[in-house]
Write a protein that holds these residues in place. Structure first.
Motif, PDB file in Angstrom:
ATOM      1  N   LYS A 176     101.323  47.074  81.511  1.00 27.66           N
ATOM      2  CA  LYS A 176      99.999  46.560  81.908  1.00 27.66           C
ATOM      3  C   LYS A 176      98.979  46.587  80.767  1.00 27.66           C
ATOM      4  O   LYS A 176      98.308  45.596  80.499  1.00 27.66           O
ATOM      5  CB  LYS A 176      99.420  47.366  83.083  1.00 27.66           C
TER       6      LYS A 176
ATOM      7  N   THR B  51      91.393  51.292  83.948  1.00 28.36           N
ATOM      8  CA  THR B  51      90.775  52.280  84.841  1.00 28.36           C
ATOM      9  C   THR B  51      91.545  53.605  84.900  1.00 28.36           C
ATOM     10  O   THR B  51      90.984  54.620  85.305  1.00 28.36           O
ATOM     11  CB  THR B  51      90.636  51.716  86.276  1.00 28.36           C
ATOM     12  N   GLY B  52      92.812  53.596  84.471  1.00 26.84           N
ATOM     13  CA  GLY B  52      93.584  54.842  84.443  1.00 26.84           C
ATOM     14  C   GLY B  52      92.924  55.875  83.543  1.00 26.84           C
ATOM     15  O   GLY B  52      93.043  57.084  83.780  1.00 26.84           O
TER      16      GLY B  52
ATOM     17  N   ARG C 225      92.402  59.906  84.075  1.00 24.24           N
ATOM     18  CA  ARG C 225      92.925  60.827  83.059  1.00 24.24           C
ATOM     19  C   ARG C 225      91.812  61.736  82.538  1.00 24.24           C
ATOM     20  O   ARG C 225      92.012  62.941  82.335  1.00 24.24           O
ATOM     21  CB  ARG C 225      93.535  60.039  81.896  1.00 24.24           C
TER      22      ARG C 225
ATOM     23  N   ARG D 229      96.182  61.593  76.929  1.00 24.22           N
ATOM     24  CA  ARG D 229      97.594  61.156  76.966  1.00 24.22           C
ATOM     25  C   ARG D 229      98.532  62.351  76.844  1.00 24.22           C
ATOM     26  O   ARG D 229      99.757  62.189  76.787  1.00 24.22           O
ATOM     27  CB  ARG D 229      97.893  60.191  75.793  1.00 24.22           C
TER      28      ARG D 229
ATOM     29  N   VAL E 153      97.814  63.992  86.570  1.00 24.15           N
ATOM     30  CA  VAL E 153      96.871  62.906  86.870  1.00 24.15           C
ATOM     31  C   VAL E 153      97.175  62.206  88.200  1.00 24.15           C
ATOM     32  O   VAL E 153      96.253  61.802  88.924  1.00 24.15           O
ATOM     33  CB  VAL E 153      96.771  61.906  85.677  1.00 24.15           C
TER      34      VAL E 153
ATOM     35  N   SER F 121      94.433  61.851  91.097  1.00 23.66           N
ATOM     36  CA  SER F 121      93.997  60.520  91.538  1.00 23.66           C
ATOM     37  C   SER F 121      94.355  60.250  92.998  1.00 23.66           C
ATOM     38  O   SER F 121      93.899  59.262  93.573  1.00 23.66           O
ATOM     39  CB  SER F 121      94.576  59.428  90.631  1.00 23.66           C
TER      40      SER F 121
ATOM     41  N   ARG G 218      88.644  59.207  94.202  1.00 27.14           N
ATOM     42  CA  ARG G 218      88.674  57.731  94.151  1.00 27.14           C
ATOM     43  C   ARG G 218      87.306  57.160  94.529  1.00 27.14           C
ATOM     44  O   ARG G 218      86.819  56.226  93.899  1.00 27.14           O
ATOM     45  CB  ARG G 218      89.766  57.172  95.070  1.00 27.14           C
TER      46      ARG G 218
ATOM     47  N   GLN H 232      83.546  51.352  88.518  1.00 30.81           N
ATOM     48  CA  GLN H 232      84.519  50.263  88.337  1.00 30.81           C
ATOM     49  C   GLN H 232      83.937  48.949  88.857  1.00 30.81           C
ATOM     50  O   GLN H 232      84.112  47.890  88.270  1.00 30.81           O
ATOM     51  CB  GLN H 232      85.816  50.589  89.070  1.00 30.81           C
TER      52      GLN H 232
ATOM     53  N   GLY I 283      94.901  48.742  86.582  1.00 29.82           N
ATOM     54  CA  GLY I 283      94.954  49.956  87.397  1.00 29.82           C
ATOM     55  C   GLY I 283      96.062  49.923  88.426  1.00 29.82           C
ATOM     56  O   GLY I 283      97.145  49.362  88.191  1.00 29.82           O
ATOM     57  N   ARG I 284      95.783  50.550  89.572  1.00 35.46           N
ATOM     58  CA  ARG I 284      96.759  50.598  90.667  1.00 35.46           C
ATOM     59  C   ARG I 284      96.211  49.943  91.930  1.00 35.46           C
ATOM     60  O   ARG I 284      96.976  49.535  92.789  1.00 35.46           O
ATOM     61  CB  ARG I 284      97.127  52.053  91.013  1.00 35.46           C
ATOM     62  N   ASP I 285      94.867  49.896  92.025  1.00 32.04           N
ATOM     63  CA  ASP I 285      94.247  49.424  93.269  1.00 32.04           C
ATOM     64  C   ASP I 285      93.129  48.428  92.986  1.00 32.04           C
ATOM     65  O   ASP I 285      92.211  48.291  93.789  1.00 32.04           O
ATOM     66  CB  ASP I 285      93.675  50.619  94.049  1.00 32.04           C
TER      67      ASP I 285
ATOM     68  N   ARG J 172     106.011  59.974  89.364  1.00 32.18           N
ATOM     69  CA  ARG J 172     104.684  59.343  89.433  1.00 32.18           C
ATOM     70  C   ARG J 172     104.687  58.138  90.382  1.00 32.18           C
ATOM     71  O   ARG J 172     103.731  57.922  91.114  1.00 32.18           O
ATOM     72  CB  ARG J 172     104.232  58.926  88.037  1.00 32.18           C
TER      73      ARG J 172
ATOM     74  N   ASP K  70     102.035  57.784  93.375  1.00 35.24           N
ATOM     75  CA  ASP K  70     101.124  56.628  93.365  1.00 35.24           C
ATOM     76  C   ASP K  70     101.352  55.716  94.581  1.00 35.24           C
ATOM     77  O   ASP K  70     100.403  55.191  95.155  1.00 35.24           O
ATOM     78  CB  ASP K  70     101.292  55.801  92.077  1.00 35.24           C
TER      79      ASP K  70
HETATM   80  O1   DC Z   1      97.686  53.682  84.171  1.00 35.03           O
HETATM   81  P1   DC Z   1      97.703  55.171  83.813  1.00 35.03           P
HETATM   82  O2   DC Z   1      99.084  55.741  83.608  1.00 35.03           O
HETATM   83  O3   DC Z   1      96.784  55.508  82.683  1.00 35.03           O
HETATM   84  O4   DC Z   1      97.108  55.905  85.108  1.00 35.03           O
HETATM   85  C1   DC Z   1      96.969  57.278  85.176  1.00 35.03           C
HETATM   86  C2   DC Z   1      96.996  57.724  86.636  1.00 35.03           C
HETATM   87  O5   DC Z   1      95.839  57.285  87.293  1.00 35.03           O
HETATM   88  C3   DC Z   1      98.199  57.262  87.434  1.00 35.03           C
HETATM   89  O6   DC Z   1      98.840  58.394  87.993  1.00 35.03           O
HETATM   90  C4   DC Z   1      97.655  56.429  88.529  1.00 35.03           C
HETATM   91  C5   DC Z   1      96.184  56.702  88.534  1.00 35.03           C
HETATM   92  N1   DC Z   1      95.399  55.490  88.706  1.00 35.03           N
HETATM   93  C6   DC Z   1      95.004  55.180  89.973  1.00 35.03           C
HETATM   94  O7   DC Z   1      95.348  55.889  90.904  1.00 35.03           O
HETATM   95  N2   DC Z   1      94.224  54.082  90.183  1.00 35.03           N
HETATM   96  C7   DC Z   1      93.851  53.291  89.171  1.00 35.03           C
HETATM   97  N3   DC Z   1      93.075  52.228  89.408  1.00 35.03           N
HETATM   98  C8   DC Z   1      94.264  53.600  87.846  1.00 35.03           C
HETATM   99  C9   DC Z   1      95.064  54.699  87.650  1.00 35.03           C
END
Ligand code: DC
Length: 292
Positions: free
Chosen positions: A62, A80-81, A85, A140, A148, A152, A158, A165, A178-180, A229, A233
């Motif tokens: 990503k 956004t991760g 972190r 990192r 993390v 999260s 959140r 964001q 990100g994830r969401d 992870r 997640d």
């Molecule tokens: O993308 P990353 O590996 O840097 O994300 C780090 C952690 O943050 C990962 O465990 C998922 C979480 N995360 C999240 O829950 N929602 C997001 N929008 C971005 C990351």
């Protein structure tokens, strides 16, 4: 390429909620794609048509893809991760338990986290500052990596990170990673992408990356960590990782990342062209004399 700066004390209370129609097509490089696009307006008039939301599991490529895409489009990049972190690093340093959602959210609200353009050419895509300190590499660290996902998963954390964001999203054009992003943060983003790759492929990529950085970690350990992870997640109650309605699901197994960038750029340009036509039509009908 500008990088979105995230001043944690700034608050934007945008409300979102529109979804898009979904249709399915085949990706030209052989991957399954579920495609949809939407040009929608917030009830408060906010336009997120220039937001490109890229979600997906860890190590799907990503960040790299987003950086190239942002460069090509002259858009901001916001990963956004790095917020989650930075909060995890702050918790480790302050000794806040990873199980204490409320205190972790307090940290997210009190600490000043900034994401800014890179100031060093040491492989970083952007700088991350925590209360003014450059923590680009400390976030990192394996100690952060290990916790993390747990941090999260707290709904309070959140919620604390949502306003900043959305403030960045309102400033578009921006590529948000990100994830969401497509499901919760900006569900009416002009383009929503879910970047997917098999566990094996992601472990191979992450293992190669770590070895280039001098980490002597084994492939089996990398794979097991990604699997753990993925579980957290995708399995969490608050904003679990999943493809947003109307997202293009792009599977990148065996596809060079630059080819993925091209594919995504095409998707964005088509959506933006469509958006331009939509705006033109709307402007046209507004100009039409009412008696016609
Ligand atoms: O993308 P990353 O590996 O840097 O994300 C780090 C952690 O943050 C990962 O465990 C998922 C979480 N995360 C999240 O829950 N929602 C997001 N929008 C971005 C990351």
């Amino acid at each position: 390429m500008p990088v979105a700066g995230a001043g944690m004390r700034e608050v934007l209370g945008a409300r979102t909620g529109k979804t898009a129609v979904q249709k399915t097509e085949r990706h030209p490089v052989g991957a399954a794609v579920t495609k949809g696009s939407s040009v929608t307006r917030q009830p408060n008039g906010q336009n997120h048509s220039r937001v490109i939301a890229i979600d997906g599991p860890a190590a799907a490529g990503k960040s790299t893809v987003a950086r190239h895409l942002a460069e090509d489009l002259g858009a901001m990049l916001f990963d956004t991760g790095s917020l989650y972190r930075a909060v995890t690093l702050a918790a480790i340093r302050a000794g806040v338990p990873f199980t204490d959602g409320r205190s972790l959210a307090g940290l997210a609200e009190d600490r000043h986290i900034d994401v800014a353009p890179p100031t060093a050419s040491d492989g970083r895509l952007y700088d991350v500052h925590l209360d003014g300190e450059d923590v680009t590499w400390p976030i990192r660290d394996p100690s952060v990596e290990a916790h993390v996902s747990e941090v999260s998963a707290h709904p309070e954390v959140r919620a604390a990170l949502l306003p900043v964001q959305r403030r960045i999203a309102a400033a578009g054009p921006v590529v948000m990673v990100g994830r969401d992003i497509g499901t919760v943060v900006v569900p009416d983003a002009g383009v929503k992408i879910f970047l997917q790759a098999s566990l094996d492929e992601r472990a191979r990529r992450r293992h190669d990356e770590l070895r280039v950085r001098g980490d002597e970690v084994t492939f089996a350990d990398v794979l097991a960590d990604l699997q753990r992870r993925d579980g957290v997640d995708s399995g969490r109650r608050a904003s679990p990782l999943r493809a947003a309605e109307g997202a293009s699901v792009v599977v990148t197994d065996g596809v060079p990342l630059l080819q993925v960038v091209e594919r995504l750029r095409d998707l964005v340009l088509v959506a933006w062209r469509h958006d331009g036509e939509h705006e033109e039509t709307a402007a046209h009908s507004q100009c039409r004399p009412s008696r016609l």
